[in-house]
Design a protein around this motif. Sequence first.
Motif, short mmCIF file in Angstrom:
data_model
loop_
_atom_site.label_atom_id
_atom_site.label_comp_id
_atom_site.label_asym_id
_atom_site.label_seq_id
_atom_site.Cartn_x
_atom_site.Cartn_y
_atom_site.Cartn_z
N GLY A 235 0.83 -1.20 0.00
CA GLY A 235 0.00 0.00 0.00
C GLY A 235 0.86 1.25 0.00
O GLY A 235 2.00 1.22 0.49
N LEU A 236 0.32 2.33 -0.56
CA LEU A 236 1.01 3.62 -0.52
C LEU A 236 0.35 4.43 0.58
O LEU A 236 -0.73 4.98 0.40
CB LEU A 236 0.90 4.32 -1.88
CG LEU A 236 1.55 5.69 -1.96
CD1 LEU A 236 3.00 5.66 -1.49
CD2 LEU A 236 1.49 6.21 -3.39
N GLY A 237 1.01 4.48 1.74
CA GLY A 237 0.37 4.99 2.95
C GLY A 237 0.58 6.47 3.18
O GLY A 237 1.64 7.03 2.88
N ALA A 238 -0.46 7.09 3.75
CA ALA A 238 -0.39 8.47 4.22
C ALA A 238 -1.26 8.57 5.46
O ALA A 238 -2.19 7.77 5.64
CB ALA A 238 -0.89 9.44 3.15
N ASP A 239 -1.00 9.55 6.30
CA ASP A 239 -1.86 9.83 7.45
C ASP A 239 -3.25 10.20 6.93
O ASP A 239 -3.41 11.22 6.26
CB ASP A 239 -1.26 10.98 8.26
CG ASP A 239 -2.07 11.30 9.52
OD1 ASP A 239 -3.23 10.82 9.64
OD2 ASP A 239 -1.53 12.02 10.38
#
Length: 349
Positions: free
Chosen positions: A50-54
């Motif tokens: 996954g390409l994670g961000a807050d």
Amino acid sequence: MDRNDSSAAHAPQRDAATQVLTANAREIERAAELLRSGHLVALPTETVYGLGADARQGSAVAAIFAAKNRPRFNPLICHVADLAAAERIAVFDAQAQALAEAFWPGPLTLVLPRRAGCGLSDLVSAGLETVALRVPAHPLAQSLLAAFDGPIAAPSANLSGTVSPTSAAHVLDGLRGRIAAVLDGGACPVGVESTIIGWEEGRARLLRPGGVSLEQVQEILGQPIERGTEGGAISAPGQLRSHYAPRAALRLNAQVPEESEAWLDFGASHAHDGPSIDLSPRGDLHEAAAALFGALRALDGERARIAVAPIPLEGLGLAINDRLSRAAAPRPDDKRPEALSPDDKGEAP
Ligand code: TXA
Ligand code: MG
């Protein structure tokens, strides 16, 4: 995709180098720190990277779309540590509760009504009143969620329209220099994205086949369920017909490969002299799902066309066939009107 192209140059996030972080406490904390400061971190899950961000920072979520070159704001899956964290974000009815208890942590995503004041950026659900939630089972994803202590929005960590990544090397192939870091957890054991279940007029619907089989879901619900529309009324990435596309053309349900083709076999159905990969010589659909995206990448470029053996339409075979038919569909860069599905021509939500 050329990193020097203009859309990349306009990406709000232009990290010169992408750090490769490994599975130790210090580097997991580093990854959590990067997320807190609004950076993008790719993380392993049991399905795909996954390409994670807050998920609470709108600008960080927006950076996901820029890094992926995603053509428009589609709703993203929000990853949380456990059911308790999910219940703080969305409202669970008895069916949702039963599915969460049966399959979390694991490759199941539930689309549920968002709670007011849940703290998520509106961009995560693209302005919808629902939110897609999942508790990933991968130990590194769990460690990162614990260290970060908040919801992580994450689509698959690939450039829009390309094959989903099942290793850190795949992530770097597409996103090197466009994201702050990738947490390397080795190969993803499931290999296809999560199954998505949503509710339409109170009835459970299969929005996307994936790592939990339809049969397993129906067994928990005690009733058959029908296909629904991913993304509700609006378009979703899975609805772009060509969403998991290699550069090579695909010929599906082939009994025998032609000499000029690469061969993606299943169950040792036929030997081939040219480039060939068997997704599972012993005909195991779990093994085949785990191998699928890596095999498409490996065969891509070997020949102009890849012939694909028939895969049974049961269990994980539903998800495998779904991804293969998308990979075989007309490409988004094919500008002929007849090559576009109605969704591709639609407006952004
Ligand atoms: O296995 C997976 O699900 C992976 C890993 C990283 O967790 N994630 C993934 O995310 O595949 P993505 O962004 O590529 O797919 C998200 C899907 C889209 O098809 C989107 O339409 C659907 O989830 N979705 C998200 N929010 C939704 C909502 N509120 N209503 C309907 N569909 C939604
Ligand atoms: Mg994706």
